[in-house]
Each structure stands twice: as C-alpha cells, then as structure tokens.
Design an enzyme around this catalytic site. Structure first.
Site, PDB file in Angstrom:
ATOM      1  N   HIS A  18       0.823  -1.223   0.000  1.00  9.60           N
ATOM      2  CA  HIS A  18       0.000   0.000   0.000  1.00  9.60           C
ATOM      3  C   HIS A  18       0.853   1.268   0.000  1.00  9.60           C
ATOM      4  O   HIS A  18       2.050   1.250   0.294  1.00  9.60           O
ATOM      5  CB  HIS A  18      -0.916   0.002   1.229  1.00  9.60           C
ATOM      6  CG  HIS A  18      -0.163   0.010   2.529  1.00  9.60           C
ATOM      7  ND1 HIS A  18       0.401   1.146   3.065  1.00  9.60           N
ATOM      8  CD2 HIS A  18       0.126  -0.990   3.390  1.00  9.60           C
ATOM      9  CE1 HIS A  18       1.001   0.864   4.206  1.00  9.60           C
ATOM     10  NE2 HIS A  18       0.854  -0.438   4.426  1.00  9.60           N
ATOM     11  N   GLU A  91      -2.237  -6.952   7.678  1.00  6.47           N
ATOM     12  CA  GLU A  91      -0.903  -6.948   8.265  1.00  6.47           C
ATOM     13  C   GLU A  91      -0.881  -7.771   9.547  1.00  6.47           C
ATOM     14  O   GLU A  91      -1.931  -8.073  10.132  1.00  6.47           O
ATOM     15  CB  GLU A  91      -0.441  -5.504   8.529  1.00  6.47           C
ATOM     16  CG  GLU A  91       0.981  -5.362   9.037  1.00  6.47           C
ATOM     17  CD  GLU A  91       2.024  -6.017   8.133  1.00  6.47           C
ATOM     18  OE1 GLU A  91       2.091  -7.265   8.133  1.00  6.47           O
ATOM     19  OE2 GLU A  91       2.765  -5.291   7.453  1.00  6.47           O
TER      20      GLU A  91
END
Length: 218
Positions: A18, A91
């Site tokens: 990202h 994550e």
C-alpha cells in the site's frame, strides 16, 4: 531482477504494498490498525497503478484495511476489474506494539524487540507469529491464483510484513530466512513467476527509484 523469462503459460503474482500513511512517516507500528493513506500515498498509488495496469492483470485481491483498499481502488479504476477483499491479507497483528514507534517499543519491550531483530520467532506485543501470518495469507493468494487462466496475472494488494511472509511461504523457504528478502517501499511490489518447479522470485521492491523502507511490517 527482471520479470522477463517466466516459463511459457506460467502465471504471475504481483504483491503490491500500500501507499504511504502518516504512521509510516512517524515509524509507528500499524499492524491491523486501520490507518488511511496520506495525500502523498494516494499519488503513489495512482502512479504505481498506471505501471501495473500495463501488465494486463486478470484479478485483484486486497486486504480490507483502508490503506490497501484505497491503493487497490486506483488499479481497479484503470483496469475495470472488481477488487476482492480478504481479511486474511491484513498486516501482522502486533497487540500492544500497535501505535507505538520503534523507539517506544524498544524502550518498553527491549528483550522482545531485540529478539525479533535477531530473527527469533516473537509474538510482537502478544500478537501473531510470522508463520501464522503466512498460514492465513498464502492460502488466499493460492486460491486466487487457481482461478487465473494460463499466463494470467494476479495483483495482491497487502502490507510489507504480510507480503514478505507470503513470498517466503510460496517459495518454500524456512521462516527463519524470510527476513533476507528485505522490505518493500510504499507502493512498490514483488513479482513471483510460475515455473516447472513452483514459484520463483522474479522482481523484488520494484516500481520506483530507491526510497527508504518506512514501516516495513505495517
């Protein structure tokens, strides 16, 4: 490394980190905390999406957190592909470490932090082991790849730590060696190509001029 040389008919996986967040700039451990992109992060995603669209991807799968969803949306807008979201691509959950800077973590949890930096299996902040992250993320990628046509390309929009563990698992590397893969800069990517002996790493941290890796595991 170049992405040229994949076997004929082989599929490709592009694992895309990202864009930049404020916590990346502040070196705060994000983990599963849902932090948005900065304006710079949005611009990074738009630039990278233009490059990745040129690969003619067949599918996009992404972590459902805001920073990855916003990154994936830029590629979806250019390709017309629908993004599939999966929380398995989030994550690493880092418990009490989340929201702290690396300096704060070292001050509050020195033994755990130094053990992690030595490469030992550590439940950072009482959270997940890297192998556990791979256990949930790699199968998402494998299921998505199975739906591709021969020669197809899958784009996986995820997070630095999750991408590293997924690459390690798909390459069949021992967890203790995964750190050797190095980190990904914001909005850079790695490419795995399908060969006769399984997956192989064809590009790593590609997509830009060299930049610092900010907040690798978040």
């Amino acid at each position: 490394m170049s992405a040229q040389g994949a076997g004929p008919g082989g599929r490709k996986i592009v694992l895309w980190r990202h864009g930049q967040t404020l916590w990346n700039l502040e070196r705060r451990f994000q983990g599963t905390t849902d932090i948005a992109l900065t304006e710079a992060g949005i611009q990074q995603a738009r630039r990278a999406a233009r490059l990745l669209a040129g690969l003619g991807p067949h599918a996009i799968v992404a972590s459902d957190l805001r920073r990855t969803a916003a990154t994936a949306a830029e590629l979806a807008a250019l390709t017309g592909l629908e993004v599939t979201y999966d929380e398995g691509l989030r994550e690493t959950y880092a418990g009490s470490w989340q929201g702290l800077t690396h300096e704060e973590i070292l001050e509050r949890h020195p033994e755990q932090y130094t053990a992690w930096k030595r490469g030992e299996p550590v439940r950072r902040g009482g959270g997940e082991l890297e192998a556990e992250v791979a256990d949930r993320a790699a199968p998402v990628v494998e299921r998505s790849v199975e739906k591709l046509p021969a020669g197809g390309t899958l784009v996986v929009v995820s997070h630095g730590g999750t991408i590293r563990t997924t690459i390690g698992r798909l390459l069949g590397l021992a967890p203790g060696t995964w750190e050797a893969l190095g980190g990904l800069s914001n909005c850079c990517w790695s490419v795995l190509g399908e060969g006769v002996r399984g997956w192989r790493l064809m590009e790593h941290n590609a997509g830009s001029l060299p930049e610092p890796v900010l907040g690798d595991d978040d």
